[in-house]
Scaffold this motif. Structure first.
Motif, PDB file in Angstrom:
ATOM      1  N   PRO A  46     -23.891  -4.778 -28.617  1.00 58.74           N
ATOM      2  CA  PRO A  46     -24.296  -4.619 -27.218  1.00 58.74           C
ATOM      3  C   PRO A  46     -23.320  -5.237 -26.213  1.00 58.74           C
ATOM      4  N   THR A  47     -22.027  -5.377 -26.557  1.00 59.07           N
ATOM      5  CA  THR A  47     -21.098  -6.000 -25.607  1.00 59.07           C
ATOM      6  C   THR A  47     -19.911  -5.088 -25.295  1.00 59.07           C
ATOM      7  N   ILE A  48     -19.328  -5.361 -24.130  1.00 59.95           N
ATOM      8  CA  ILE A  48     -18.038  -4.794 -23.751  1.00 59.95           C
ATOM      9  C   ILE A  48     -17.148  -5.992 -23.434  1.00 59.95           C
ATOM     10  N   THR A  49     -16.002  -6.056 -24.100  1.00 60.56           N
ATOM     11  CA  THR A  49     -15.042  -7.128 -23.848  1.00 60.56           C
ATOM     12  C   THR A  49     -13.835  -6.535 -23.140  1.00 60.56           C
ATOM     13  N   THR A  50     -13.535  -7.071 -21.983  1.00 59.75           N
ATOM     14  CA  THR A  50     -12.397  -6.622 -21.185  1.00 59.75           C
ATOM     15  C   THR A  50     -11.251  -7.604 -21.372  1.00 59.75           C
ATOM     16  N   ALA A  51     -10.078  -7.093 -21.681  1.00 63.09           N
ATOM     17  CA  ALA A  51      -8.849  -7.881 -21.726  1.00 63.09           C
ATOM     18  C   ALA A  51      -7.893  -7.220 -20.751  1.00 63.09           C
ATOM     19  N   ALA A  52      -7.448  -7.983 -19.749  1.00 67.66           N
ATOM     20  CA  ALA A  52      -6.623  -7.376 -18.708  1.00 67.66           C
ATOM     21  C   ALA A  52      -5.598  -8.371 -18.173  1.00 67.66           C
ATOM     22  N   GLY A  60      -1.368 -16.037  -8.884  1.00 65.57           N
ATOM     23  CA  GLY A  60      -0.153 -15.305  -9.228  1.00 65.57           C
ATOM     24  C   GLY A  60      -0.450 -14.351 -10.375  1.00 65.57           C
ATOM     25  N   GLN A  61       0.480 -14.279 -11.345  1.00 64.49           N
ATOM     26  CA  GLN A  61       0.240 -13.460 -12.532  1.00 64.49           C
ATOM     27  C   GLN A  61      -0.967 -14.034 -13.260  1.00 64.49           C
ATOM     28  N   LEU A  62      -1.841 -13.169 -13.758  1.00 64.82           N
ATOM     29  CA  LEU A  62      -3.057 -13.652 -14.404  1.00 64.82           C
ATOM     30  C   LEU A  62      -3.406 -12.808 -15.614  1.00 64.82           C
ATOM     31  N   SER A  63      -4.196 -13.414 -16.476  1.00 66.60           N
ATOM     32  CA  SER A  63      -4.850 -12.661 -17.544  1.00 66.60           C
ATOM     33  C   SER A  63      -6.331 -12.956 -17.414  1.00 66.60           C
ATOM     34  N   LEU A  64      -7.150 -12.025 -17.860  1.00 64.18           N
ATOM     35  CA  LEU A  64      -8.592 -12.245 -17.762  1.00 64.18           C
ATOM     36  C   LEU A  64      -9.286 -11.670 -18.979  1.00 64.18           C
ATOM     37  N   THR A  65     -10.379 -12.317 -19.318  1.00 67.87           N
ATOM     38  CA  THR A  65     -11.271 -11.829 -20.363  1.00 67.87           C
ATOM     39  C   THR A  65     -12.679 -11.864 -19.802  1.00 67.87           C
ATOM     40  N   ASP A  66     -13.348 -10.716 -19.816  1.00 69.80           N
ATOM     41  CA  ASP A  66     -14.756 -10.608 -19.417  1.00 69.80           C
ATOM     42  C   ASP A  66     -15.539 -10.169 -20.642  1.00 69.80           C
ATOM     43  N   VAL A  67     -16.698 -10.749 -20.841  1.00 72.00           N
ATOM     44  CA  VAL A  67     -17.594 -10.298 -21.899  1.00 72.00           C
ATOM     45  C   VAL A  67     -18.925  -9.955 -21.240  1.00 72.00           C
ATOM     46  N   LEU A  68     -19.292  -8.691 -21.288  1.00 78.35           N
ATOM     47  CA  LEU A  68     -20.511  -8.183 -20.677  1.00 78.35           C
ATOM     48  C   LEU A  68     -21.521  -7.837 -21.761  1.00 78.35           C
ATOM     49  N   THR A  74     -25.386  -8.914 -17.757  1.00 76.63           N
ATOM     50  CA  THR A  74     -24.769 -10.175 -17.348  1.00 76.63           C
ATOM     51  C   THR A  74     -23.591 -10.481 -18.269  1.00 76.63           C
ATOM     52  N   GLY A  75     -22.713 -11.354 -17.776  1.00 74.66           N
ATOM     53  CA  GLY A  75     -21.561 -11.690 -18.590  1.00 74.66           C
ATOM     54  C   GLY A  75     -20.857 -12.944 -18.133  1.00 74.66           C
ATOM     55  N   THR A  76     -19.755 -13.216 -18.812  1.00 73.24           N
ATOM     56  CA  THR A  76     -18.917 -14.363 -18.481  1.00 73.24           C
ATOM     57  C   THR A  76     -17.478 -13.885 -18.308  1.00 73.24           C
TER      58      THR A  76
END
Length: 157
Positions: A46-52, A60-68, A74-76
């Motif tokens: 039941p999750t979607i993990t975003t890596a971007a 500045g330059q960034l990386s992100l991880t979202d877990v929905l 809801t997510g982090t």
């Protein structure tokens, strides 16, 4: 008997209100937090993990991880600047399905931070597109932008 006039009441009340609002200016300074990103969504119900990766003000330059979590909406989030300083957030997401893409909106609230963002507070909105057909590797292309305000880096110090 002594008569109390309105000015005798309002002046001390105004002084008390102003004193209560006299929080250090740095702690109140909100600055824009905005930028763009692109990456991939991995869907494993039941999750979607975003890596971007992307670029944003203050980081500045960034990386992100979202877990929905799809069942709760809801997510982090974990947003990392190029030097390793980071911002953690929780969010509530909503999506509008389309034939080819989902249009996703996430409302993030900062819950933790490291490095120069220590003590930061604020919120921001993520606007993104999730492409429904998977790529050759099985992930889904995602891209978008974010905008909001956070307290100025280092303001809590």
């Amino acid at each position: 008997m002594k008569t109390i006039t309105r000015s005798n009441i309002y002046l001390p009340m105004a002084a008390m209100i102003l004193a209560a609002l006299a929080i250090p200016a740095a702690a109140q300074t909100q600055v824009p937090f905005k930028g763009t990103f692109q990456g991939n969504d991995t869907v494993i119900p039941p999750t979607i993990t975003t890596a971007a990766t992307g670029i944003g003000t203050l980081v500045g330059q960034l990386s992100l991880t979202d877990v929905l979590t799809l069942t709760s909406g809801t997510g982090t989030g974990h947003w990392i600047a190029a030097n390793g300083d980071s911002i953690d957030s929780t969010f509530v997401a909503s999506a509008i399905p389309g034939d080819v893409v989902f249009t996703v909106t996430e409302i993030h609230t900062i819950t933790g931070e490291r490095g120069r963002f220590s003590g930061a507070q604020g919120s921001f909105t993520v606007h993104r597109t999730h492409v429904r057909p998977p790529s050759a590797d099985g992930t889904h292309v995602t891209f978008g932008w974010f905008e909001g305000t956070i307290t100025s880096p280092g303001a809590a110090h």
